[in-house]
Design an enzyme around this catalytic site. Structure first.
Site, short mmCIF file in Angstrom:
data_model
loop_
_atom_site.label_atom_id
_atom_site.label_comp_id
_atom_site.label_asym_id
_atom_site.label_seq_id
_atom_site.Cartn_x
_atom_site.Cartn_y
_atom_site.Cartn_z
N SER A 176 0.80 -1.22 0.00
CA SER A 176 0.00 0.00 0.00
C SER A 176 0.84 1.27 0.00
O SER A 176 0.36 2.31 -0.43
CB SER A 176 -0.96 0.01 1.19
OG SER A 176 -0.27 -0.18 2.40
N HIS A 204 -5.29 -3.15 -3.02
CA HIS A 204 -4.88 -2.18 -4.04
C HIS A 204 -4.74 -2.76 -5.45
O HIS A 204 -4.38 -2.04 -6.37
CB HIS A 204 -3.57 -1.51 -3.62
CG HIS A 204 -3.69 -0.83 -2.29
ND1 HIS A 204 -4.26 0.41 -2.15
CD2 HIS A 204 -3.38 -1.25 -1.04
CE1 HIS A 204 -4.27 0.73 -0.87
NE2 HIS A 204 -3.75 -0.26 -0.18
N LYS A 235 -11.99 0.82 -2.24
CA LYS A 235 -10.91 1.51 -2.96
C LYS A 235 -11.27 1.54 -4.45
O LYS A 235 -12.16 2.29 -4.83
CB LYS A 235 -9.58 0.83 -2.62
CG LYS A 235 -9.22 1.19 -1.17
CD LYS A 235 -8.09 0.44 -0.56
CE LYS A 235 -7.90 0.95 0.88
NZ LYS A 235 -7.14 0.07 1.72
C1 LIG Z 1 -7.23 -0.18 3.12
C2 LIG Z 1 -6.61 -1.50 3.41
C3 LIG Z 1 -7.24 -2.44 4.22
C4 LIG Z 1 -8.49 -2.11 4.99
O1 LIG Z 1 -9.60 -2.09 4.15
P1 LIG Z 1 -10.88 -1.21 4.57
O2 LIG Z 1 -11.98 -1.79 3.75
O3 LIG Z 1 -10.55 0.18 4.22
O4 LIG Z 1 -11.08 -1.43 6.04
C5 LIG Z 1 -6.67 -3.68 4.35
N1 LIG Z 1 -5.52 -3.98 3.74
C6 LIG Z 1 -4.86 -3.10 2.97
C7 LIG Z 1 -3.58 -3.50 2.32
C8 LIG Z 1 -5.38 -1.83 2.80
O5 LIG Z 1 -4.72 -0.93 2.07
#
Ligand SMILES: *Cc1c(COP(=O)(O)O)cnc(C)c1O
Length: 393
Positions: A176, A204, A235
Site C-alpha cells: 500500500s 490495491h 478503494k
Molecule cells: C485499506 C486496506 C485495508 C483495509 O480495508 P478497509 O476496507 O478500508 O477497512 C486492508 N488492507 C490493505 C492493504 C489496505 O490498504
C-alpha cells in the site's frame, strides 16, 4: 489519571499529531477541502468509481427496495438477497469457488486470520504488510514471524523449520505504501511445498490489475485451494466492504468462525447492490485501466531528473521517495499551497529515512492534471534546493 493533553502536545511537538480536512461534495480528482478547491492525488478511488452515477443509482434503487439498515448480523437476519447475489458475483469475478462479504477490509483480515489460526500456530508476515494483518495475527494468538519484504528465500527457510501445526503466510498483493507487487506465484508454490495457507490482501490490486481488473491473483495466474484472496471494495470498487474468496470449505469455516463476521451488523444491502453495479463497470470499462497506465507513464517521464525518486510501481500507487520526514512534510505543504493534495507518509507507516509523497492516480485524472502535478514538483525542486538535496535529513 493519564494526562492525554500532555501526550497530545508531545505528538504535536514531533509533528505526529494528525488532523483531518473536511471535504465537501463527492470524491473525484478535484476536491473541495476545508472550503478550498484542490487537485487530489490522495485517494484510493483508483478507477474513479466512488461517484459513478450507475453505482449511485443502484444504491438508491436498493434503498427503495431494502430500506437502509440491515437490521442484524448476517448469521441472524441481516443477510439479504443483495448480499447473497454479491457474494456469488465476487466468487465469479475472482474465479474462486466461494466468497464471503465482510463489513470492511480491516475486519475481514482480523476475522479470516482468527478463523484459520490460534495459539501454537505460526503466521509469516511480510514486513511491509498492512496494519490490519498484523492486528489480525496478534488477536489470533498465533506466533507472528516477520520476513523481509518479498524475501521468498528467507520465507522458505523459516517455513521449513517451523513445527507449528498450522502455518499461514500473509502478504499484501500490492503493497500500500510502495505500490510494488508480491511474488504471488512463487509464494503460492512455497506455501504448497510446506503445507501453509497463503492469504493475499488485494486491497490495491482488485479492479486495477489482472484481466478485466480481476485482481492480483488473476494477474499472477494463481488459483489454488490453499490460497485465500481478501479484497476490499472501498478503494478501486468505489463503495465499501470487503470479502474473502477461496476454497468453499475454507470459506464456510471462516463464516462459522470469523468473529468480525458473526458479531457485527451486516452492511446495508444498498452497499452490496452498489458493489454489484461496480463489479459490472470494472469488467466493462477497460479504458479506466488503460488510462491509468498511460498516466503513470506520463508521471514517470515528467519526474525524470528530479532529486526525488519515483519507485518502480505497476499499480496506481506512485510513491515519490523524499527521505527525511521534515522534507516530505515540507514538500506536501508546498504542494498544498499550490492547490495540490498529495500526502506525505512518514515513519512508522514506512521505514525510517524513506518518508515519501504517496501519489495515487485515478482513471478520472486527465493528462492535464498529471502535467499540473509535474509542473508543481519541478517548480518546488527549483525553489527549494535545500529540500531537493535532502540537506535536512
Ligand atoms: C485499506 C486496506 C485495508 C483495509 O480495508 P478497509 O476496507 O478500508 O477497512 C486492508 N488492507 C490493505 C492493504 C489496505 O490498504
Amino acid at each position: 489519571m493519564h494526562d492525554f493533553s500532555q501526550h497530545l502536545a508531545e505528538l504535536a511537538a514531533h509533528s505526529l499529531r494528525r488532523t483531518r480536512r473536511v471535504v465537501d461534495g463527492a470524491q473525484g480528482p478535484m476536491l473541495d477541502a476545508d472550503g478550498a478547491p484542490c487537485l487530489a492525488f490522495c485517494s484510493n478511488d483508483y478507477l474513479g468509481l466512488a461517484n459513478h452515477p450507475e453505482i449511485a443509482a443502484a444504491a438508491m434503487a436498493a434503498a427503495g427496495e431494502y430500506g437502509v439498515g440491515a437490521g442484524a448480523s448476517a448469521l441472524i437476519s441481516g443477510h439479504s438477497r443483495a448480499h447473497e447475489q454479491l457474494e456469488q458475483e465476487l466468487a465469479a469475478f475472482t474465479g474462486m469457488p466461494r466468497a464471503l462479504y465482510f463489513s470492511n477490509g480491516y475486519m475481514a483480515n482480523i476475522g479470516i486470520i482468527g478463523a484459520l489460526v490460534g495459539a501454537g500456530d505460526a503466521v509469516f508476515v511480510d514486513r511491509l504488510c498492512h496494519a490490519s494483518l498484523i492486528d489480525g495475527v496478534r488477536l489470533s494468538g498465533a506466533g507472528l514471524r516477520v520476513f523481509a519484504h518479498n524475501d521468498t528465500a528467507r520465507l522458505e527457510q523459516v517455513l521449513a523449520r517451523s513445527k507449528a501445526p498450522r502455518k499461514l503466510v500473509v502478504t499484501d498483493a500490492v503493497f500500500s505504501m510502495d505500490g510494488d507487487l508480491a511474488p504471488l506465484a512463487e509464494l503460492a508454490a512455497i506455501c504448497a511445498r510446506h503445507g501453509a495457507w497463503l492469504l493475499a490482501d488485494d486491497a490495491h490490486g482488485l479492479g486495477v490489475l489482472g484481466p478485466e481488473g480481476r485482481g492480483s491473483l488473476a494477474h499472477a495466474g494463481v488459483n489454488a485451494p490453499h490460497v485465500i484472496c481478501m479484497g476490499t471494495l472501498g478503494k478501486a470498487a468505489g463503495v465499501a466492504g470487503a470479502f474473502a474468496a477461496g476454497d468453499a470449505t475454507l470459506i464456510e469455516w471462516i463464516m462459522q468462525r470469523a468473529r468480525t463476521y458473526m458479531f457485527t451488523t451486516a452492511n446495508p444491502p444498498l452497499l452490496a447492490a452498489a458493489t454489484s453495479a461496480s463489479l459490472r463497470i470494472i469488467v466493462r470499462d477497460q479504458w479506466r485501466r488503460t488510462h491509468l497506465g498511460e498516466l503513470a507513464g506520463l508521471l514517470r517521464q515528467g519526474l525524470a531528473g528530479l532529486p526525488w525518486t519515483l519507485l518502480p510501481s505497476p499499480s496506481a500507487i506512485q510513491p515519490l521517495i523524499v527521505g527525511g520526514n521534515a522534507d516530505a512534510r515540507a514538500l506536501a505543504q508546498r504542494l498544498r499551497e499550490l492547490g495540490i493534495w498529495a500526502p506525505a507518509i512518514c515513519p512508522p507507516t514506512v521505514p525510517k529515512g524513506s518518508a515519501r509523497l504517496r501519489i495515487s492516480l485515478s482513471a478520472l485524472h486527465t493528462r492535464e492534471h498529471v502535467a499540473q502535478l509535474i509542473g508543481a514538483l519541478r517548480r518546488i525542486a527549483g525553489e527549494m534546493p535545500r529540500l531537493a538535496t535532502g540537506a535536512t535529513q
